[in-house]
Every structure is written in structure tokens, then in C-alpha cells.
Scaffold this motif. Structure first.
Motif, short mmCIF file in Angstrom:
data_model
loop_
_atom_site.label_atom_id
_atom_site.label_comp_id
_atom_site.label_asym_id
_atom_site.label_seq_id
_atom_site.Cartn_x
_atom_site.Cartn_y
_atom_site.Cartn_z
N LYS A 94 -13.34 22.16 -67.57
CA LYS A 94 -14.72 22.53 -67.22
C LYS A 94 -15.16 21.85 -65.93
N GLU A 95 -14.80 20.59 -65.77
CA GLU A 95 -15.15 19.86 -64.54
C GLU A 95 -14.43 20.44 -63.33
N LEU A 96 -13.17 20.82 -63.50
CA LEU A 96 -12.43 21.47 -62.41
C LEU A 96 -13.11 22.78 -62.00
N LYS A 97 -13.48 23.57 -62.99
CA LYS A 97 -14.14 24.85 -62.72
C LYS A 97 -15.47 24.64 -62.01
N LYS A 98 -16.22 23.64 -62.45
CA LYS A 98 -17.50 23.31 -61.81
C LYS A 98 -17.30 22.93 -60.35
N LYS A 99 -16.28 22.11 -60.08
CA LYS A 99 -15.99 21.70 -58.69
C LYS A 99 -15.58 22.90 -57.84
N GLU A 100 -14.79 23.81 -58.41
CA GLU A 100 -14.38 25.01 -57.68
C GLU A 100 -15.58 25.88 -57.34
N GLU A 101 -16.50 26.03 -58.28
CA GLU A 101 -17.70 26.83 -58.05
C GLU A 101 -18.58 26.21 -56.98
N GLU A 102 -18.67 24.88 -57.00
CA GLU A 102 -19.46 24.18 -55.97
C GLU A 102 -18.84 24.38 -54.59
N THR A 103 -17.51 24.35 -54.51
CA THR A 103 -16.79 24.54 -53.26
C THR A 103 -16.99 25.98 -52.74
N GLU A 104 -16.93 26.94 -53.64
CA GLU A 104 -17.11 28.35 -53.26
C GLU A 104 -18.53 28.64 -52.79
N ALA A 105 -19.50 27.87 -53.27
CA ALA A 105 -20.89 28.08 -52.90
C ALA A 105 -21.15 27.71 -51.44
N TYR A 106 -20.27 26.88 -50.87
CA TYR A 106 -20.47 26.45 -49.46
C TYR A 106 -19.75 27.31 -48.53
#
Length: 95
Positions: free
Chosen positions: A83-95
Motif C-alpha cells: 500500500k505504501e509503495l502504491k501511495k508513493k507511485e501515485e504521488e510520483t505520477e501526480a507530479y
């Protein structure tokens, strides 16, 4: 035993096999820190907090006694890691 919180911190530096470090809260009363999430040959696994002894061998400081408890704890921690990995990926994609 009720796991009431799991926190995962992704590790980016150092040992390439060490992927994250987790902390677990048990029954809103006991904290266990420095549970390592390690990349194995086939999958990820956890390593409980340990200390290096005089002989150079590492000994767990805290660990589950029963295998079913260890399996349950491992599944919860690895799920929180995903879940933490997925959250980090989503944050990265948002930028």
C-alpha cells in the motif's frame, strides 16, 4: 493479539535488498520498531529487530513464538508495504 497500527518507511539508500522498515503497534499498547522488509530471491519477507552479539551472530530482540502469528504479522506488514509503495507511485505520477 490485535495489531492496531502499522507504519512503513520505504528505504532508498543502503543495502539494495532492504526495501523498507516497519513499526507495529500491538493492542494500542506496545510498539515494535525496526522490522525490516527484505527482498528475497522469490518474494519479500520480514526480519524482526535484532542485535549483533559478541560472536558476530545476530539474535532477534523480539519475535513471534507461534508460526501462525508470524505468518499473520508478515502478511499484514507486507500488505502495508504494498500500500505504501502504491501511495508513493501515485504521488510520483501526480507530479
Amino acid at each position: 493479539m490485535n495489531i492496531t497500527d502499522i507504519r512503513v518507511r520505504i528505504v532508498k539508500k543502503g543495502d539494495a535488498k532492504l526495501k523498507a522498515v516497519a513499526s507495529v503497534i500491538i493492542d494500542d499498547s506496545i510498539a515494535v520498531h525496526d522490522i525490516k522488509i527484505i527482498e528475497g530471491n522469490d518474494n519479500h519477507f520480514i526480519a524482526m529487530p535484532s542485535r549483533k552479539g559478541p560472536s558476530g551472530e545476530y539474535k532477534d530482540i523480539v519475535h513471534p513464538i507461534k508460526s501462525d502469528v508470524r505468518e499473520h504479522l508478515c502478511a499484514l506488514i507486507l500488505d502495508a508495504y504494498e500500500k505504501e509503495l502504491k501511495k508513493k507511485e501515485e504521488e510520483t505520477e501526480a507530479y
